[in-house]
Structures are given as C-alpha cells and as structure tokens.
Design a protein around this motif. Structure first.
Motif, PDB file in Angstrom:
ATOM      1  N   HIS A   1      -3.852  -9.052  -1.540  1.00 35.52           N
ATOM      2  CA  HIS A   1      -4.460  -8.612  -0.478  1.00 35.52           C
ATOM      3  C   HIS A   1      -5.773  -8.900  -0.231  1.00 35.52           C
ATOM      4  O   HIS A   1      -6.259  -9.383   0.882  1.00 35.52           O
ATOM      5  CB  HIS A   1      -4.564  -6.899  -0.736  1.00 35.52           C
TER       6      HIS A   1
ATOM      7  N   GLU B   1       0.818  -1.177   0.060  1.00 32.49           N
ATOM      8  CA  GLU B   1      -0.091  -0.014   0.019  1.00 32.49           C
ATOM      9  C   GLU B   1       0.992   1.271  -0.134  1.00 32.49           C
ATOM     10  O   GLU B   1       0.620   2.303  -0.680  1.00 32.49           O
ATOM     11  CB  GLU B   1      -0.980  -0.012   1.135  1.00 32.49           C
TER      12      GLU B   1
ATOM     13  N   GLU C   1      -2.541  -6.326  -5.691  1.00 34.29           N
ATOM     14  CA  GLU C   1      -3.605  -6.298  -5.126  1.00 34.29           C
ATOM     15  C   GLU C   1      -4.234  -7.457  -4.818  1.00 34.29           C
ATOM     16  O   GLU C   1      -5.123  -7.640  -3.687  1.00 34.29           O
ATOM     17  CB  GLU C   1      -4.723  -5.163  -5.798  1.00 34.29           C
TER      18      GLU C   1
ATOM     19  N   ASP D   1     -10.160  -3.902   0.081  1.00 37.08           N
ATOM     20  CA  ASP D   1      -9.149  -4.047  -1.032  1.00 37.08           C
ATOM     21  C   ASP D   1      -9.948  -4.252  -2.319  1.00 37.08           C
ATOM     22  O   ASP D   1      -9.375  -3.950  -3.641  1.00 37.08           O
ATOM     23  CB  ASP D   1      -8.255  -4.793  -0.589  1.00 37.08           C
TER      24      ASP D   1
END
Ligand SMILES: [Fe+2]
Ligand SMILES: [Fe+2]
Length: 465
Positions: A242, A149, A239, A210
């Motif tokens: 996540h 992030e 991503e 997310d």
C-alpha cells in the motif's frame, strides 16, 4: 492451512465450533457491506490480484485473475513462535499472554476496534476512484489495496470474536455499520472521514495514512498478547504494498509535473502544479500525525508497562526494554510560547513512534526531490512542521505556521489557502481525472511506473473491463 473452508484460515477454525459459527454468521454481513461499500462498478470484473494461498514467504503472494467478491477473505496469522515471551515493560521475560489480561481488556478492545475501523473506512473513502483511474495498472493497485484492507478487517474481527466474547461480537457488527464521512455514524478517526475522491488524494493517503498503519501495526506486532502480535505481523507484509503504491504514485506525479514544467505552464498543459502537490502533502501528513495520539499519554505508559504495545522494532532497536528510567524532552505550549518539557519516556511513547514515522516519511520526500533534481528543477517538496494543522494532542488548540512557529488563529486563517488544498485546488485536480483504461496507456498528469507488477509489463491487462 484450511484454504477452502468457508472462511479460509490457518488458525484451525474448524476445531473451535463456537468461534467458527460466530464468524460464519458475520461473513454474509461482511459480503453485503463489501457489495454496498466496496469499489463501485467493478465487482464482476476480473482483476489480477495477489491472493494468499499460504502464510509462507511465497504462498501469500500468489497472483491470478479473481473477481473481488471471490477474493480469499480469511484469517491468516504468522505462525506461532514456541516459548514466546513478553518482550518489554514490567512483565518482560514472562510467557506471552494467550488470553487478554483482565485489567487491560477494555483498553485492548478499544485499540483493536480503532485499528479495525480504519480498514473498511479506507475502502469506503476510495470506492469511487476506479471510475477515474489513470491506467489499468493503477486500477489494479487500487483494488489490491481495497481487498487487503477488507482482509485486515477480518483479522481484527477474528480477535474481537475470539477473545472478547459478547461485546467483541457487538463491536464486530458495529464495524460494518459506521460509514466514512457520515455525520450520524462516522468512522472513529478523523483522517478516515476525509474525502479521498481523486487520485492525488489516494496516493497521498496511501503514502501517509497507510504508513501510520505500518507504525501502529509494528508496535502491536511486538505485543506480549500473542494472537495480536501474530495477526499484525501478517498484516504488515501486505501493508508494504500500500505504501509502495502511494510513494511511487506521488513520485510519478512529480516526475510528470517536472516534465511539463520544462515544456511550459503546467496547468495549461493539464498537469498538477507542485504547489498543489505540496498542499496535499501538508493535508494528509498532518491528519496522519494525529493518528498517533497525544504527545503526552498515560495510556501509552500503561500499555508499554503491561507489555501490550511496544516501540517500533522494540527487539531489534533497543537494549533496555523497560524504558522506566529515561526521560524524553518535547516542545509544549505554555502561555502561547513553545517551551521544552521533560516527561517520563513511557508517557512519551506516542511521540517516539510518531518520530519514527516522520523519519520514514522524510525518505519519501527525498526520493521525490531526487526526481526534481534529476529533471534540473530547483524547487523542492517538504514535510510541514509536525505542529502544523493538528487536531489531536498538545498542539491541537493552538495555531502554527507551516514551519511550526506559533501564530494567531486569525493569522492561520489568513494563510490557510496557501498551505491546505482549497476547494478550487480540489476542483482543479478533479477536473483532470478522466479514466484511461486501454492497456499500456496513461493519463496526462502522471508518468508511467518504472515496472509492472510481479514481472508483468505495464501494458499487461491488469483488469479485464
Ligand atoms: Fe490495513
Ligand atoms: Fe493499508
């Protein structure tokens, strides 16, 4: 790829001295922010992290021990496609924009700032979680999410510095000044001001919030503004992990709860009852739906027309990339009643993207319900109706029950504690959060993962404490 520059990058930063200097000025401020607001108490520990060494399919997934402040923050874009074109809207087929189209400068800056703001916000929300990790495996995953992030913030700051001049630089500074949950200088979006102070929150956040990021980035990865498209494409590769953390994390909680249900009273046995898991789902799902914006939106129409923000998998999924002649039917509230309304498709694109997102969330629910089914349980988890508990858009000023039926405000307040985590629920979950840091051990309220990371076993020492 200039991996060992002060700012690692694959955008030939050293050839643009002005931009390089500006980013090198921002770098120490970023490191200060990370030290102040990043994971509390673990900055000097060795963490087995994935660090990008190249943007190729293998290179971005290199694993080694690294101290988080030494993580390779930097600017990585997907390689440029020769002859890239605007893929949709009124300018479809024209060469992709290499500069920001003047008339959309402010709106595009707003989009980039809003996306950028979510990245450091989530790190701030999660900064105390390391102290109560259920295992070293989970601790490592938390930190992996956090450093990435941080790098996503770099990606957005690169665009601001590189393409928006002075006000872009000011916005980049402001990204390090706002603070999640701070009433005087809050983060921009409400989901990112909510506390994320226990691991059930963390898993629900990475599952649902997310995942909103995935859909926003996917829509921007279609952009005719090429630097934005290439930046977002690379962020999407990270991503995915996540969401894996959230999806499997919640799945493991469900698995453990089902086990305990067979043994007796889940609370007495120190597990998390299904009702509480359901309330956390309701909370984070509804806040995440808000992130897509209003159901009817002229911004969404303008952005699509300009070729700046597409639909999910615009090129892959659709034949007609103009979306100019179709309508979309949605439910709106009129005189306290739900009524169908037809709106031009371009004005409904937030809702179109939200619908894709909901479909994706349903798959997670199906996986968790499979766990319950296999454990011989008849209980099931579900997603609340998208109208439930909304703070943005058509439904924000009305009250609905969990099934989406209009109810009075009083009625909502009366039942709220059945749907949304209460202070007591949160306190109970927090009371279960004790750190488990011995390799191979796991907290009582969650099942171990099916496999470790990158071929390592669960027992591997993922963080050296
Ligand atoms: Fe991100
Ligand atoms: Fe993320």
């Amino acid at each position: 790829m200039n991996l060992y520059d002060r700012i690692p990058n694959n955008v030939n930063l050293s050839e643009d001295k002005k931009l390089q200097r500006a980013l090198e000025k921002w770098l120490p401020n970023y490191i200060n922010w990370w030290r102040e607001m990043g994971p509390d108490g673990f900055q000097e520990k060795d963490v087995w992290l994935r660090t990008a060494v190249d943007v190729g399919s293998e290179g971005w997934a290199h694993f080694d021990y690294v101290k988080m402040p030494d993580y390779r923050w930097g600017i990585f874009l997907e390689p440029a496609e020769p002859d890239a074109k605007v893929g949709f809207g009124d300018n479809q087929g024209r060469p992709a924009y290499q500069e920001v189209p003047g008339e959309f400068r402010n709106a595009l800056r707003r989009i980039i700032v809003t996306q950028g703001d979510t990245e450091p916000a989530s790190v701030e929300q999660q900064r105390q979680l390391g102290k109560t990790c259920p295992s070293l495996y989970d601790l490592r995953n938390l930190f992996q999410v956090n450093v990435e992030e941080g790098r996503h913030l770099w990606a957005m700051v690169y665009l601001l510095h590189g393409y928006f001049g002075r006000d872009g630089r000011d916005e980049a500074d402001a990204l390090l000044e706002r603070r999640s949950g701070n009433p005087d200088k809050p983060r921009i979006l409400e989901a990112f001001n909510q506390p994320c102070d226990d691991w059930l929150n963390f898993f629900a956040f990475t599952m649902f919030t997310d995942r909103d990021g995935k859909y926003q980035l996917s829509a921007l990865a279609e952009s005719g503004f090429e630097p934005l498209a290439r930046t977002c494409q690379f962020m999407l590769t990270e991503e995915a992990h996540h969401m894996f953390v959230g999806d499997t994390g919640l799945g493991r909680v469900v698995r453990r709860t089902a086990q305990l249900m067979k043994e007796g009273d889940v609370r007495e046995l120190g597990g998390i009852p299904l009702e509480i898991i359901q309330k956390y789902i309701n909370f984070w799902f509804s806040y995440s739906l808000d992130l897509f914006g209003g159901e009817i939106s002229s911004n969404s129409a303008d952005f699509f027309a300009a070729g700046l923000k597409g639909r999910y998998k615009e090129q892959e999924q659709y034949v007609d990339h103009s979306a100019a002649n179709e309508n979309f039917t949605m439910q709106v509230v009129e005189d306290g009643q739900l009524r169908s309304r037809e709106v031009p498709l371009r004005n409904a694109l937030n809702e179109v993207l939200r619908t894709e997102y909901i479909k994706d969330c349903e798959k997670g629910l199906a996986r968790w319900n499979k766990v319950l089914n296999e454990a011989g349980m008849s209980e099931r988890l579900y997603l609340p109706n998208p109208r439930f508990h909304r703070h943005v858009g058509e439904y924000a000023d009305h009250s609905f029950d969990i099934h989406g039926n209009p109810i009075s405000k009083e009625e909502f307040e009366k039942h709220k504690s059945e749907w949304i985590p209460t202070l007591k629920d949160r306190e109970y979950v927090r009371s279960l959060m004790h750190p488990v840091t011995e390799p191979g051990k796991i907290a009582n309220w969650i099942a171990p993962p099916a496999a470790g990371i990158k071929g390592k076993p669960f027992e591997f020492e993922y963080v050296r404490l």
